[in-house]
Write a protein that holds these residues in place. Structure first.
Motif, PDB file in Angstrom:
ATOM      1  N   ILE A 215     -35.334 -43.088 -32.609  1.00 18.29           N
ATOM      2  CA  ILE A 215     -35.305 -44.542 -32.776  1.00 18.29           C
ATOM      3  C   ILE A 215     -36.261 -45.203 -31.790  1.00 18.29           C
ATOM      4  O   ILE A 215     -36.392 -44.786 -30.637  1.00 18.29           O
ATOM      5  CB  ILE A 215     -33.873 -45.091 -32.597  1.00 18.29           C
ATOM      6  N   GLY A 216     -36.943 -46.247 -32.283  1.00 20.54           N
ATOM      7  CA  GLY A 216     -37.888 -46.965 -31.443  1.00 20.54           C
ATOM      8  C   GLY A 216     -37.597 -48.452 -31.430  1.00 20.54           C
ATOM      9  O   GLY A 216     -36.578 -48.924 -31.943  1.00 20.54           O
ATOM     10  N   ASN A 217     -38.522 -49.207 -30.876  1.00 15.50           N
ATOM     11  CA  ASN A 217     -38.310 -50.647 -30.706  1.00 15.50           C
ATOM     12  C   ASN A 217     -38.163 -51.376 -32.040  1.00 15.50           C
ATOM     13  O   ASN A 217     -37.393 -52.323 -32.164  1.00 15.50           O
ATOM     14  CB  ASN A 217     -39.477 -51.237 -29.909  1.00 15.50           C
ATOM     15  N   LYS A 218     -38.913 -50.935 -33.059  1.00 15.40           N
ATOM     16  CA  LYS A 218     -38.887 -51.622 -34.352  1.00 15.40           C
ATOM     17  C   LYS A 218     -37.503 -51.566 -34.988  1.00 15.40           C
ATOM     18  O   LYS A 218     -36.978 -52.579 -35.472  1.00 15.40           O
ATOM     19  CB  LYS A 218     -39.925 -50.996 -35.282  1.00 15.40           C
ATOM     20  N   ALA A 219     -36.902 -50.376 -34.988  1.00 20.16           N
ATOM     21  CA  ALA A 219     -35.579 -50.226 -35.605  1.00 20.16           C
ATOM     22  C   ALA A 219     -34.512 -50.984 -34.820  1.00 20.16           C
ATOM     23  O   ALA A 219     -33.613 -51.599 -35.403  1.00 20.16           O
ATOM     24  CB  ALA A 219     -35.215 -48.751 -35.713  1.00 20.16           C
ATOM     25  N   ILE A 220     -34.598 -50.958 -33.492  1.00 22.03           N
ATOM     26  CA  ILE A 220     -33.607 -51.673 -32.684  1.00 22.03           C
ATOM     27  C   ILE A 220     -33.672 -53.178 -32.964  1.00 22.03           C
ATOM     28  O   ILE A 220     -32.646 -53.856 -33.088  1.00 22.03           O
ATOM     29  CB  ILE A 220     -33.836 -51.393 -31.186  1.00 22.03           C
ATOM     30  N   GLN A 221     -34.879 -53.705 -33.098  1.00 20.29           N
ATOM     31  CA  GLN A 221     -35.030 -55.128 -33.413  1.00 20.29           C
ATOM     32  C   GLN A 221     -34.390 -55.461 -34.762  1.00 20.29           C
ATOM     33  O   GLN A 221     -33.742 -56.503 -34.917  1.00 20.29           O
ATOM     34  CB  GLN A 221     -36.513 -55.495 -33.436  1.00 20.29           C
TER      35      GLN A 221
ATOM     36  N   ASP B 162     -22.626 -58.015 -36.753  1.00 21.05           N
ATOM     37  CA  ASP B 162     -21.261 -57.704 -36.311  1.00 21.05           C
ATOM     38  C   ASP B 162     -21.205 -56.477 -35.405  1.00 21.05           C
ATOM     39  O   ASP B 162     -20.113 -56.011 -35.065  1.00 21.05           O
ATOM     40  CB  ASP B 162     -20.361 -57.457 -37.527  1.00 21.05           C
ATOM     41  N   LEU B 163     -22.336 -55.941 -35.016  1.00 19.94           N
ATOM     42  CA  LEU B 163     -22.376 -54.724 -34.212  1.00 19.94           C
ATOM     43  C   LEU B 163     -21.667 -54.938 -32.882  1.00 19.94           C
ATOM     44  O   LEU B 163     -21.991 -55.866 -32.136  1.00 19.94           O
ATOM     45  CB  LEU B 163     -23.823 -54.300 -33.985  1.00 19.94           C
ATOM     46  N   GLU B 164     -20.684 -54.080 -32.594  1.00 18.56           N
ATOM     47  CA  GLU B 164     -19.893 -54.197 -31.370  1.00 18.56           C
ATOM     48  C   GLU B 164     -20.181 -53.079 -30.379  1.00 18.56           C
ATOM     49  O   GLU B 164     -20.029 -53.265 -29.174  1.00 18.56           O
ATOM     50  CB  GLU B 164     -18.399 -54.193 -31.712  1.00 18.56           C
ATOM     51  N   GLU B 165     -20.556 -51.901 -30.880  1.00 14.61           N
ATOM     52  CA  GLU B 165     -20.817 -50.765 -29.988  1.00 14.61           C
ATOM     53  C   GLU B 165     -22.099 -50.072 -30.433  1.00 14.61           C
ATOM     54  O   GLU B 165     -22.252 -49.709 -31.599  1.00 14.61           O
ATOM     55  CB  GLU B 165     -19.648 -49.779 -30.023  1.00 14.61           C
ATOM     56  N   LEU B 166     -23.009 -49.880 -29.495  1.00 14.04           N
ATOM     57  CA  LEU B 166     -24.314 -49.284 -29.787  1.00 14.04           C
ATOM     58  C   LEU B 166     -24.615 -48.194 -28.770  1.00 14.04           C
ATOM     59  O   LEU B 166     -24.532 -48.421 -27.565  1.00 14.04           O
ATOM     60  CB  LEU B 166     -25.406 -50.359 -29.746  1.00 14.04           C
ATOM     61  N   SER B 167     -24.938 -47.008 -29.285  1.00  8.02           N
ATOM     62  CA  SER B 167     -25.306 -45.883 -28.413  1.00  8.02           C
ATOM     63  C   SER B 167     -26.755 -45.515 -28.693  1.00  8.02           C
ATOM     64  O   SER B 167     -27.117 -45.227 -29.832  1.00  8.02           O
ATOM     65  CB  SER B 167     -24.402 -44.673 -28.679  1.00  8.02           C
ATOM     66  N   LEU B 168     -27.557 -45.555 -27.655  1.00  8.23           N
ATOM     67  CA  LEU B 168     -28.979 -45.249 -27.768  1.00  8.23           C
ATOM     68  C   LEU B 168     -29.303 -44.014 -26.951  1.00  8.23           C
ATOM     69  O   LEU B 168     -28.610 -43.687 -25.990  1.00  8.23           O
ATOM     70  CB  LEU B 168     -29.830 -46.420 -27.281  1.00  8.23           C
ATOM     71  N   GLY B 169     -30.371 -43.343 -27.344  1.00  9.26           N
ATOM     72  CA  GLY B 169     -30.862 -42.211 -26.576  1.00  9.26           C
ATOM     73  C   GLY B 169     -32.371 -42.236 -26.580  1.00  9.26           C
ATOM     74  O   GLY B 169     -32.980 -43.196 -27.052  1.00  9.26           O
ATOM     75  N   CYS B 170     -32.986 -41.157 -26.073  1.00 16.05           N
ATOM     76  CA  CYS B 170     -34.447 -41.133 -25.973  1.00 16.05           C
ATOM     77  C   CYS B 170     -34.944 -42.436 -25.360  1.00 16.05           C
ATOM     78  O   CYS B 170     -35.688 -43.208 -25.988  1.00 16.05           O
ATOM     79  CB  CYS B 170     -35.088 -40.903 -27.334  1.00 16.05           C
ATOM     80  N   PRO B 171     -34.520 -42.758 -24.138  1.00  9.52           N
ATOM     81  CA  PRO B 171     -34.788 -44.075 -23.562  1.00  9.52           C
ATOM     82  C   PRO B 171     -36.264 -44.392 -23.408  1.00  9.52           C
ATOM     83  O   PRO B 171     -36.629 -45.558 -23.295  1.00  9.52           O
ATOM     84  CB  PRO B 171     -34.095 -43.995 -22.193  1.00  9.52           C
ATOM     85  N   TYR B 172     -37.118 -43.373 -23.417  1.00  8.48           N
ATOM     86  CA  TYR B 172     -38.537 -43.640 -23.204  1.00  8.48           C
ATOM     87  C   TYR B 172     -39.204 -44.268 -24.417  1.00  8.48           C
ATOM     88  O   TYR B 172     -40.353 -44.680 -24.358  1.00  8.48           O
ATOM     89  CB  TYR B 172     -39.245 -42.345 -22.800  1.00  8.48           C
ATOM     90  N   ARG B 173     -38.475 -44.331 -25.543  1.00  8.26           N
ATOM     91  CA  ARG B 173     -39.007 -45.030 -26.713  1.00  8.26           C
ATOM     92  C   ARG B 173     -38.613 -46.511 -26.718  1.00  8.26           C
ATOM     93  O   ARG B 173     -39.020 -47.244 -27.599  1.00  8.26           O
ATOM     94  CB  ARG B 173     -38.479 -44.377 -27.997  1.00  8.26           C
ATOM     95  N   ILE B 174     -37.809 -46.922 -25.769  1.00 12.27           N
ATOM     96  CA  ILE B 174     -37.236 -48.262 -25.790  1.00 12.27           C
ATOM     97  C   ILE B 174     -37.718 -49.040 -24.570  1.00 12.27           C
ATOM     98  O   ILE B 174     -37.599 -48.570 -23.439  1.00 12.27           O
ATOM     99  CB  ILE B 174     -35.696 -48.190 -25.792  1.00 12.27           C
ATOM    100  N   ARG B 175     -38.250 -50.223 -24.791  1.00 10.19           N
ATOM    101  CA  ARG B 175     -38.743 -51.046 -23.694  1.00 10.19           C
ATOM    102  C   ARG B 175     -37.614 -51.865 -23.096  1.00 10.19           C
ATOM    103  O   ARG B 175     -36.805 -52.469 -23.811  1.00 10.19           O
ATOM    104  CB  ARG B 175     -39.849 -51.980 -24.173  1.00 10.19           C
ATOM    105  N   ASP B 176     -37.578 -51.912 -21.793  1.00  9.33           N
ATOM    106  CA  ASP B 176     -36.532 -52.660 -21.088  1.00  9.33           C
ATOM    107  C   ASP B 176     -36.620 -54.151 -21.401  1.00  9.33           C
ATOM    108  O   ASP B 176     -35.599 -54.811 -21.641  1.00  9.33           O
ATOM    109  CB  ASP B 176     -36.668 -52.405 -19.584  1.00  9.33           C
ATOM    110  N   ASP B 177     -37.840 -54.704 -21.421  1.00  6.42           N
ATOM    111  CA  ASP B 177     -37.975 -56.143 -21.666  1.00  6.42           C
ATOM    112  C   ASP B 177     -37.521 -56.514 -23.077  1.00  6.42           C
ATOM    113  O   ASP B 177     -36.898 -57.561 -23.285  1.00  6.42           O
ATOM    114  CB  ASP B 177     -39.418 -56.589 -21.424  1.00  6.42           C
ATOM    115  N   LEU B 178     -37.810 -55.633 -24.058  1.00  4.51           N
ATOM    116  CA  LEU B 178     -37.379 -55.901 -25.432  1.00  4.51           C
ATOM    117  C   LEU B 178     -35.865 -55.855 -25.548  1.00  4.51           C
ATOM    118  O   LEU B 178     -35.240 -56.748 -26.143  1.00  4.51           O
ATOM    119  CB  LEU B 178     -38.014 -54.888 -26.383  1.00  4.51           C
ATOM    120  N   LEU B 179     -35.256 -54.826 -24.969  1.00  4.89           N
ATOM    121  CA  LEU B 179     -33.805 -54.699 -25.035  1.00  4.89           C
ATOM    122  C   LEU B 179     -33.127 -55.872 -24.330  1.00  4.89           C
ATOM    123  O   LEU B 179     -32.104 -56.390 -24.793  1.00  4.89           O
ATOM    124  CB  LEU B 179     -33.373 -53.368 -24.408  1.00  4.89           C
TER     125      LEU B 179
END
Length: 740
Positions: free
Chosen positions: A220-226, A234-251
């Motif tokens: 998963i990358g930034n596009k899908a998270i957006q 209605d999303l209440e719980e989200l588990s992410l991995g592979c943190p190097y694909r995700i930007r801190d500022d975007l999250l």
């Protein structure tokens, strides 16, 4: 308590109105037991299949009760006498399940393979159609086609789906399934390592009712998270991995503006320092954020260290904890060159564990920071490099935030510091998520600068190793070519004399990967890439390269990318791909991973090649792997695990010769090929030695609808491949590639 698998059939027959079946911890049950329930209990709404995750299997002996549920307590009293009563905890202890399965463990039918799943989908579709909850965690051996078949009968009312560790599930599979389940509330795709933004964006678009989503350790990358933030309100719980694909500022922005109902966020294998902005917003918004749910450091330090050199380690730790830079360098050198080598020695591993327990990892990473003197940073980087001698240890350091200081040092333009950082970086770039983060941090330019300015051949080796890891990823090839990587490597290869063999081999690998970028093929051919590859193949043999690789103690984490060049339309690139696979076959440590990653099937397809050179090399590599696995001829002939999947064959059919690279002849006339037919010309004889022809397994002969596959090659109507596997591509692509 049932004592034989036939007794389960009787038990299943007495509970036709069963609505929920939980066999999560009964991993020892025969697969036919599940079939008894699927056949009899057609009112099932919830089904938890035996979990095959190793962590769950280890813990199952501690579980006190496993039982069958029989619907809601609010059921009408007239039906109560037909409901299965709750079975006591004593009757369904995990030990009992394992004891009952002891005899069945030798029966092939107890394994949950593709054949079993296909049978379920065919005969029990009505039962599956009524499910609202399905849990099949840990079925990592199933192919993507089998997963698609099993999930296809499920209805649009499915609310909970767990597919944890479905390693062979692909974007194509999930793309087909996503529109089918608009009512999903819970979706667990953790450890589905081949699932990325291409399919997850469709999941976000169609499954807007999601409340719990676990996509940890996917691509998963930034596009899908957006898109999840925008569509799944209605999303209440989200588990992410592979943190190097995700930007801190975007999250941070998504947490602040879009995830309005989010209550819990879990980020696997990440350090809190890498998501500081997101952490601050989460605290403000009262979102529980968790970073250490799956960190590897506690697991690593949980074991004892009986062979550690505690006295020497304490002395070294005292030096690196001092404020004197000379003492810090002395302590770091002691760790790097004496206590952290050799890499795979038990004493060394205990030394590393002791240092981790004493907080040494954080101190080493701190000394790699930019505020420290250059000598300290250089020695700290070398120490971190020598600490990370295995995939597990690299992940330990990544979870503690080692990547950022390594890349900062690479950009420093200080030769000693750059060489130290590139040596540490190579192993991390084999992780695809880390490679994506490194590209985002613009490491290509300093790597190429270092390659051009380094005069010593041995020093350039880790630089080219980093480029191999980047070029193996299709998404990075165009950037590498545009940066001039192919031109620089080709010029260096042709002009430098006395270059180390491994440097030449790694250069050839990079260029072979870059030739897969179709938009840049002509440019690379003009730069002489094909001529360089041909020169390498004429000069060196796989056995010589394998010996050099063994002496250098080089171990690749990934193997699948080495198969990509075999699908090139250029014959010399195909040869280079098979050459690399042959080199891998010499090391015993690669044999088992090739089986678990389902790479034997594509290799078998290469043994059907119409080109004798490729056929001979692939066949020799295949038999070398079989010998290392200890596989007998009988096992090869009948095993379903050692034959190609229909997907492998389909890809091979449209990428290569229209008659499936001689498969039809092999099926009809399985006679030995004369030696004169093996070689293209006399020059091949000194390069490729040995290699018997691989026999066509009986199971493949019995199940392969060859006529259907060959229809595409002849330009006929697009066929429906057996078992629901659609042929990738189209007729035009098949015809375009048929001249290879």
């Amino acid at each position: 308590m049932p004592t034989h698998k036939d007794d389960f059939g009787l038990l299943a027959g007495t509970c036709s109105r069963l609505t929920a079946l939980d066999l999560y911890y009964c991993h020892g049950l025969d697969s036919t037991v599940i079939e008894h329930f699927l056949a009899s209990c057609q009112k099932l709404c919830k089904l938890r299949l035996p979990c095959l995750l190793q962590s769950v299997i280890r813990k199952s002996s501690q579980r006190e009760d496993i039982f069958l549920h029989s619907g809601s307590k609010e059921r009408d009293s007239t039906e109560s006498n037909l409901l299965l009563p709750q079975i006591s905890a004593a009757a369904w202890r995990p030990g009992g399940c394992r004891n009952n399965a002891r005899l069945a463990s030798e029966d092939k039918s107890r394994t949950y393979n593709d054949e079993v799943i296909q049978r379920w989908a065919k005969f029990y579709a009505y039962t599956l159609k009524g499910l609202e909850e399905l849990d099949m965690s840990g079925y990592s051996s199933l192919s993507s086609s089998a997963v698609t078949l099993l999930l296809s009968p499920l209805s649009r009312n499915l609310k909970v789906l767990h597919l944890e560790n479905a390693k062979h599930m692909t974007d194509r599979c999930l793309t087909k399934l996503a529109p089918q389940f608009p009512s999903l509330v819970t979706l667990n795709l953790s450890h589905c390592v081949n699932v990325g933004d291409a399919s997850l964006c469709l999941v976000a678009k169609h499954c807007t009712a999601l409340r719990i989503l676990n996509v940890a350790l996917t691509k998963i990358g930034n596009k899908a998270i957006q898109l999840f933030a925008k569509k799944c309100r209605d999303l209440e719980e989200l588990s992410l991995g592979c943190p190097y694909r995700i930007r801190d500022d975007l999250l941070k922005n998504l947490l602040n503006n879009d995830f309005s109902n989010l209550k819990k966020l879990i980020i696997f294998r990440a350090a809190a320092s890498e998501f500081q902005y997101s952490l601050n917003v989460a605290r403000t918004k009262q979102i529980h954020i968790q970073f250490d749910n799956n960190t590897l450091l506690p697991l690593f330090i949980a074991r004892d260290y009986p062979q550690a050199n505690c006295a020497e380690l304490d002395a070294a730790l005292a030096l690196i904890n001092s404020d004197n830079s000379q003492k810090q360098i002395e302590g770091l050198s002691k760790l790097a060159y004496e206590l952290f080598v050799p890499f795979y020695d038990p004493v060394t591993m205990d030394n590393k564990r002791y240092v981790a327990i004493q907080g040494g990892i954080k101190r080493i990473i701190h000394l790699m920071g930019q505020k420290n003197p250059d000598g300290v940073k250089t020695n700290a980087t070398i120490t971190a490099c020598n600490f990370s001698g295995s995939e597990k240890l690299r992940r330990v350091l990544l979870s503690e935030g080692v990547l950022a200081p390594i890349i900062q040092s690479l950009k420093a333009r200080i030769p000693e510091l750059q060489l130290a950082s590139v040596g540490a970086l190579w192993g991390y770039l084999e992780f695809e998520d880390v490679a994506e983060k490194a590209i985002e941090m613009n490491i290509v330019e300093p790597l190429l600068f270092l390659l051009q300015t380094t005069s010593k051949p041995k020093s350039s080796w880790p630089v080219i190793g980093c480029l191999v890891c980047l070029a193996a990823n299709a998404g990075f090839r165009k950037d590498l070519i545009n940066s001039g990587a192919a031109r620089i490597l080709a010029t260096r290869y042709m002009n430098l004399e006395g270059e180390l063999l491994m440097t030449r081999y790694l250069t050839a690998l990079v260029l072979a990967f870059l030739m897969l970028e179709k938009d840049k093929e002509e440019e690379l051919i003009e730069e002489g890439v094909l001529d360089l590859l041909a020169s390498f193949l004429d000069t060196y043999t796989p056995s010589v390269v394998a010996e050099a690789e063994r002496e250098s103690k080089l171990r690749w984490k990934f193997m699948r990318p080495f198969f990509d060049p075999t699908l090139s339309r250029h014959l010399v690139v195909q040869k280079m791909g098979v050459f690399a696979i042959y080199v891998l076959s010499f090391q015993e440590s690669y044999a088992k991973p090739m089986t678990t990653e389902k790479l034997i099937g594509p290799l078998i397809c290469l043994t059907w090649s119409k080109h004798r050179h490729i056929k001979q090399t692939a066949s020799t590599a295949l038999h070398a792997i079989y010998n290392k696995l200890g596989v007998s001829a009988a096992t090869i002939k009948f095993s379903t695990e050692l034959v190609p999947t229909l997907e492998d064959i389909c890809i091979h059919a449209i990428q290569h010769h229209p008659n499936l690279c001689g498969l039809r002849e092999r099926l009809e006339h399985e006679s030995k090929i004369e030696e004169s037919e093996i070689y293209d010309d006399e020059s091949d004889r000194h390069v490729w030695q040995g290699g018997a022809q691989h026999p066509i397994p009986e199971v493949l002969k019995q199940t392969l609808n060859l006529g259907t596959l060959l229809a595409t090659s002849r330009g006929e109507n697009r066929p429906t491949v057996p078992l629901g596997m659609l042929l990738p591509g189209n007729n035009s692509s098949s015809n375009n590639n048929s001249n290879n």
